[in-house]
Design an enzyme around this catalytic site. Sequence first.
Site, PDB file in Angstrom:
ATOM      1  N   SER A  21      90.834  12.081  -9.880  1.00 19.61           N
ATOM      2  CA  SER A  21      91.042  13.098 -10.742  1.00 19.61           C
ATOM      3  C   SER A  21      90.159  12.940 -12.128  1.00 19.61           C
ATOM      4  O   SER A  21      89.187  12.107 -11.909  1.00 19.61           O
ATOM      5  CB  SER A  21      92.350  12.955 -11.362  1.00 19.61           C
ATOM      6  OG  SER A  21      92.893  14.260 -12.307  1.00 19.61           O
ATOM      7  N   ASN A  22      90.380  13.336 -13.257  1.00 18.49           N
ATOM      8  CA  ASN A  22      89.426  13.369 -14.378  1.00 18.49           C
ATOM      9  C   ASN A  22      90.189  13.219 -15.660  1.00 18.49           C
ATOM     10  O   ASN A  22      91.469  13.535 -15.542  1.00 18.49           O
ATOM     11  CB  ASN A  22      88.431  14.230 -14.479  1.00 18.49           C
ATOM     12  CG  ASN A  22      88.983  15.566 -14.530  1.00 18.49           C
ATOM     13  OD1 ASN A  22      89.414  16.267 -15.638  1.00 18.49           O
ATOM     14  ND2 ASN A  22      88.841  16.589 -13.452  1.00 18.49           N
ATOM     15  N   ARG A  23      89.646  12.999 -16.913  1.00 21.35           N
ATOM     16  CA  ARG A  23      90.202  13.061 -18.019  1.00 21.35           C
ATOM     17  C   ARG A  23      90.768  14.310 -18.775  1.00 21.35           C
ATOM     18  O   ARG A  23      91.364  14.206 -19.864  1.00 21.35           O
ATOM     19  CB  ARG A  23      89.405  12.040 -18.881  1.00 21.35           C
ATOM     20  CG  ARG A  23      89.442  10.614 -18.538  1.00 21.35           C
ATOM     21  CD  ARG A  23      88.519   9.678 -19.372  1.00 21.35           C
ATOM     22  NE  ARG A  23      89.004   9.840 -21.016  1.00 21.35           N
ATOM     23  CZ  ARG A  23      88.266   9.525 -21.961  1.00 21.35           C
ATOM     24  NH1 ARG A  23      86.965   9.090 -21.741  1.00 21.35           N
ATOM     25  NH2 ARG A  23      88.720   9.677 -23.118  1.00 21.35           N
TER      26      ARG A  23
END
Length: 215
Positions: A21-23
């Site tokens: 995923s990402n931030r």
Amino acid sequence: MKFLVTAGPTREAIDPVRFISNRSSGKMGYAVAAAARAAGHRVRLVSGPVALDPPAGIRPVRVISAADLLAAVDRHLDWCDVLVMAAAVADWRPKRPARRKLKKAAGPPRIEWEPAPDILRAVAPRKKNTQLFCGFAAETNPSAREARRKLRDKNLDLLALNDVSQPGRGFEADRNALDVFTADGRVHRIPPASKLRCAHRLVALIEELSSEWFR
Ligand code: CTP
């Protein structure tokens, strides 16, 4: 107007217990949804997995992966006048997520990747000329040239560029600052402020441009 807003990250499965995923926290997209509703617009919010309370009066459509997000945008696209793609969508996903949990003893997994759907590119051909599409670009090395390229390539009317290398802005932060590039070649600067304040300014800009362009 009717606003379709996407927010938050996507998750792409590696195996039944792991994902990439990402931030993205979803705060900017949620702020846009809240600001649009406060300005009297109808809002549908499509949200990746986030730890935020929904904006007052909005029940988000919850999605996990880029494929889910595409399906949700696809379903609601014809309804909207304005699409704001604030979601941080995966560019790549594991080609064959494992059906069983990968065991440590098997050593570091070799993951084969494939492109995840590019939602803006996928829906671009369906864009009606009465609809306004706004993208977001979170960059660590922002450039006007790259912003204009994205604006053109993704058939957008607006692209809000934010510099995520600046401390206290962008991912997870409560504040932001945006340079909004428009298809007619202008740049509107939204100075550092809370994400909600930035969102109000962005919604006001969208209202202004839509009355100018679709008069
Ligand atoms: N976007 C999308 N589908 C993707 C990736 C991005 O619809 N698979 C949308 C984002 O929601 C955003 C816009 O495209 O509104 C720009 O996202 P960005 O990640 O900056 O663009 P990319 O084309 O992925 O470019 P790069 O990662 O090379 O900077």
